[in-house]
Design an enzyme around this catalytic site. Structure first.
Site, PDB file in Angstrom:
ATOM      1  N   HIS A 150       0.972  -1.183  -0.058  1.00  0.00           N
ATOM      2  CA  HIS A 150      -0.021  -0.066   0.014  1.00  0.00           C
ATOM      3  C   HIS A 150       0.808   1.220   0.119  1.00  0.00           C
ATOM      4  O   HIS A 150       2.196   1.152   0.017  1.00  0.00           O
ATOM      5  CB  HIS A 150      -0.875  -0.128   1.226  1.00  0.00           C
ATOM      6  CG  HIS A 150      -2.220  -0.884   1.097  1.00  0.00           C
ATOM      7  ND1 HIS A 150      -3.212  -0.673   0.176  1.00  0.00           N
ATOM      8  CD2 HIS A 150      -2.412  -2.129   1.751  1.00  0.00           C
ATOM      9  CE1 HIS A 150      -4.035  -1.608   0.266  1.00  0.00           C
ATOM     10  NE2 HIS A 150      -3.568  -2.264   1.137  1.00  0.00           N
ATOM     11  N   ASP A 180      -0.492   6.844  -3.767  1.00  0.00           N
ATOM     12  CA  ASP A 180      -1.892   6.406  -4.386  1.00  0.00           C
ATOM     13  C   ASP A 180      -2.239   7.571  -5.467  1.00  0.00           C
ATOM     14  O   ASP A 180      -2.556   7.240  -6.473  1.00  0.00           O
ATOM     15  CB  ASP A 180      -2.861   6.445  -3.298  1.00  0.00           C
ATOM     16  CG  ASP A 180      -3.043   4.752  -2.621  1.00  0.00           C
ATOM     17  OD1 ASP A 180      -2.142   4.067  -3.224  1.00  0.00           O
ATOM     18  OD2 ASP A 180      -3.808   4.662  -1.776  1.00  0.00           O
TER      19      ASP A 180
END
Length: 393
Positions: A150, A180
């Site tokens: 992540h 992200d």
């Protein structure tokens, strides 16, 4: 369900039904069709931006989610089509839509799309001008390509996380903005629009490998340049010009428990800041000759700036700096930001038809076709019948 042929003449894309949509909302990418094979985080953010710009974005969702609400912001302006990619029928539907699309976005682990028959080679065989955008954490190749992860781990592995935070504390991460969204989704948009430009000129599609480690590292470009010039220390978090090391680029507590941001880097703004607070007589050198960029002055400057701010409330400081070019701003809560006069005038937050406050689409364009009104997100599966019917035309 009878599937239409996988290739053929594209029908004109339709605009999602929404009472807030109008002819002027068509956007700069009107006529561009994007197939989103599904995912979380950076992929949906990228396709949100493309939808904001006027593209017809078709997102594939699994049948078990039918009727569920989508993210009211990340999925705004899209169409949702049910497709079970574990079945041949679902794969056939995905291929049929891809054959009539300009851009495909996928966020699977490397190799997964190929195993489904939805890899770039598979789909470009149907549509040679297709731009195929791939978003992953570690990229399509390399020792970590198949590793789960992540945002936090991606920015840690690039060395970026170690640079964030104060000198006397641990690394601090800014939610999942750097990996992200900034380094991932936004760079993916740059990539697919670059590919689209090439495809429109040459008829040749391309594959975009958007890795979040690549993009996050790219966001740190200026600091890498500063380091090469001897102006930035990578081994000293919180001791540099823009990382809370410099007292004229930091956040300070106020008398009422709020915070003030101070960013008076350049000489004219620094001088104005010092004069507004009445600190000229406390400086280590006369203001006219003081080189505030020199780190040897930073402890002394911080020692006079911090108490001067701490002695005043945020409202007092706002009033003090209201008409001064000193690069000072109050740290607003989200609720305060939505009510701020400038933000209201700019339309920074734009509610959709259901009253959900959303970040307004950006960037802005002069003239018609700006696509400024956020279109509501559908419920999962809402557009399945419409899209399939359109493929038959």
């Amino acid at each position: 369900m009878t599937m239409p042929p996988e290739t053929g003449t594209r029908s004109a894309p339709t605009t999602a039904t929404d009472p807030t949509a109008s002819a002027s909302d068509s956007g700069m990418l009107d006529g561009v069709r994007v197939l989103d094979l599904g995912g979380i985080g950076p992929g949906p953010f990228a396709t949100m931006m493309l939808a904001d710009l006027g593209a017809e974005v078709i997102r594939l969702d699994p049948p078990q989610a039918t009727g569920e609400a989508m993210n009211p912001v990340l999925d705004r302006g899209k169409k949702s089509v049910i497709a079970d990619l574990k079945t041949s029928e679902g794969i056939a539907l995905a291929r049929a839509i891809a054959g009539r699309s300009d851009i495909v976005i996928e966020g699977f682990r490397p190799g997964a799309a190929e195993r489904l028959g939805l890899g770039p080679g598979d789909l470009q065989a149907l549509n040679p001008a297709l731009v195929y955008g791939r978003i992953t954490g570690y990229g399509q190749d390399g020792p970590k390509a198949q590793k789960a992860g992540h945002d936090l781990g991606y920015i840690a592995s690039t060395g970026l996380l170690a640079q964030l935070g104060r000198a006397d504390g641990p690394p601090q991460f800014p939610a999942n903005l750097l990996g992200d969204f900034g380094g991932g989704g936004m760079l993916l948009v740059v990539g697919v629009l670059s590919g689209l430009t090439r495809a429109r000129a040459s008829g040749e599609g391309t594959v975009v490998d958007a890795a979040m480690i690549d993009g996050a590292n790219l966001l740190y470009a200026m600091m890498h340049g500063f380091a090469a010039m001897g102006l930035w220390r990578h081994d000293a978090r919180g001791h540099n010009l823009l990382d809370s090391g410099a007292p004229f680029y930091d956040v300070y507590p106020t008398a009422d428990g709020r915070h003030l941001s101070v960013a008076c880097i350049e000489r004219p703004f620094f001088n104005e800041f010092v004069r507004a607070l009445g600190l000229e007589d406390e400086l280590p050198e006369p203001l006219e000759s003081l080189d505030h960029w020199q780190p040897q002055h930073w402890p002394a400057l911080r020692a006079i700036i911090a108490p001067a701010i701490a002695a005043r409330s945020l409202t007092e400081l706002e009033t003090l700096f209201a008409d001064r070019d000193a690069c000072v701003e109050p740290v607003l809560t989200m609720a305060e930001a939505k009510a701020d006069a400038h933000n209201v005038a700019r339309g920074l937050f734009a509610p959709d038809a259901d009253g959900v406050d959303q970040p307004a689409p950006a960037p802005r364009f002069a003239g018609a076709g700006t696509g400024r009104s956020p279109r509501r997100a559908p419920r999962i599966g809402d557009d399945t019948a419409e899209v399939i019917a359109g493929l038959d035309r």
